[in-house]
Enzyme design. Sequence first.
Site, short mmCIF file in Angstrom:
data_model
loop_
_atom_site.label_atom_id
_atom_site.label_comp_id
_atom_site.label_asym_id
_atom_site.label_seq_id
_atom_site.Cartn_x
_atom_site.Cartn_y
_atom_site.Cartn_z
CG ASN A 23 9.14 3.40 -6.50
OD1 ASN A 23 8.28 4.13 -6.03
ND2 ASN A 23 9.51 3.45 -7.77
CG ASP A 79 12.11 -5.59 -12.43
OD1 ASP A 79 12.71 -4.83 -11.64
OD2 ASP A 79 12.40 -5.68 -13.63
CE LYS A 179 1.00 4.14 -12.13
NZ LYS A 179 2.36 4.46 -11.68
P1 ITT Z 1 12.21 -1.38 -6.61
O1 ITT Z 1 13.03 -1.00 -5.43
O2 ITT Z 1 10.87 -1.96 -6.27
O3 ITT Z 1 12.95 -2.24 -7.63
P2 ITT Z 1 12.39 0.66 -8.67
O4 ITT Z 1 12.00 2.09 -8.71
O5 ITT Z 1 13.85 0.31 -8.80
O6 ITT Z 1 11.82 0.01 -7.33
P3 ITT Z 1 11.75 -0.97 -11.06
O7 ITT Z 1 13.15 -1.43 -11.15
O8 ITT Z 1 10.67 -2.01 -11.12
O9 ITT Z 1 11.50 -0.09 -9.74
O10 ITT Z 1 11.31 0.08 -12.15
C1 ITT Z 1 12.01 0.37 -13.29
C2 ITT Z 1 11.73 1.77 -13.75
O11 ITT Z 1 10.59 1.73 -14.61
C3 ITT Z 1 11.41 2.78 -12.67
O12 ITT Z 1 12.57 3.43 -12.23
C4 ITT Z 1 10.49 3.76 -13.40
O13 ITT Z 1 11.28 4.72 -14.03
C5 ITT Z 1 9.83 2.88 -14.45
N1 ITT Z 1 8.50 2.48 -14.00
C6 ITT Z 1 8.11 1.30 -13.48
N2 ITT Z 1 6.82 1.31 -13.16
C7 ITT Z 1 6.37 2.53 -13.46
C8 ITT Z 1 5.13 3.18 -13.33
O14 ITT Z 1 4.07 2.58 -12.78
N3 ITT Z 1 5.03 4.44 -13.74
C9 ITT Z 1 6.08 5.08 -14.27
N4 ITT Z 1 7.30 4.56 -14.42
C10 ITT Z 1 7.44 3.28 -14.01
#
Ligand code: ITT
Length: 198
Positions: A23, A79, A179
């Site tokens: 991400n 996560d 943020k």
């Molecule tokens: P990784 O490769 O680092 O795992 P990811 O996008 O899969 O990246 P996560 O599994 O940690 O990240 O995130 C879970 C979801 O939660 C992510 O897809 C977002 O939709 C939401 N999320 C997490 N952090 C957020 C943030 O700071 N702002 C908005 N949505 C967030």
Amino acid sequence: MKQKTCIPQGFPMGKVAYFVTSNVHKFLEARNVLSEYKLATAKLGVDAVEIQDPRLETIAKYSVLDAVKNCGLPVFVEDAGLFVEALEGFPGPYSKYVYNTVGVEGILKLMKNIANRNAYFMSVIAFASPDKQPVCFVGKVEGKLSLQMHGTLGFGYDPIFVPSEGDGRTFAEMATDEKNVYSHRAKALRTFAEWYSS
Ligand code: ITT
């Protein structure tokens, strides 16, 4: 002729922290926070399995061990999830799946006519290396879900999350450094950075 070095001005010259993530938004947030501690952040595209579990910490620990196994470097993963009070903490650790299926609109539909808009984001960073078991760092931000989406910045649920300590704007209406004043991830990153740079 003497060679000039090409190090951009303001580039942090300290240690490097390797962040395994897919991400780019998370990476940019991390780079911004870790630079406050003179740490450089490198984004690593290493495979790291993401299991389903009710606890973010379990998911992050499992993921970082897999990443270390696949790259042999000291790395961290993060996560995160959105926990909505009126939905008993849903989507929480299932935030990614829910975002990829019903999306932000799905959460707004579930929250239609619900007055209690309290929610929080939680972030767990797990760091490990080939000779070190995972160490975790946690960050949390309280807020409310807006009635509609606002803003185009950020990612995920940012357009509907209004941090309690902010000025009423959603995360999607804030630049990365704004943020980072409030966010769950920035809080976890700062605790991690204190530990990692000492
Ligand atoms: P990784 O490769 O680092 O795992 P990811 O996008 O899969 O990246 P996560 O599994 O940690 O990240 O995130 C879970 C979801 O939660 C992510 O897809 C977002 O939709 C939401 N999320 C997490 N952090 C957020 C943030 O700071 N702002 C908005 N949505 C967030």
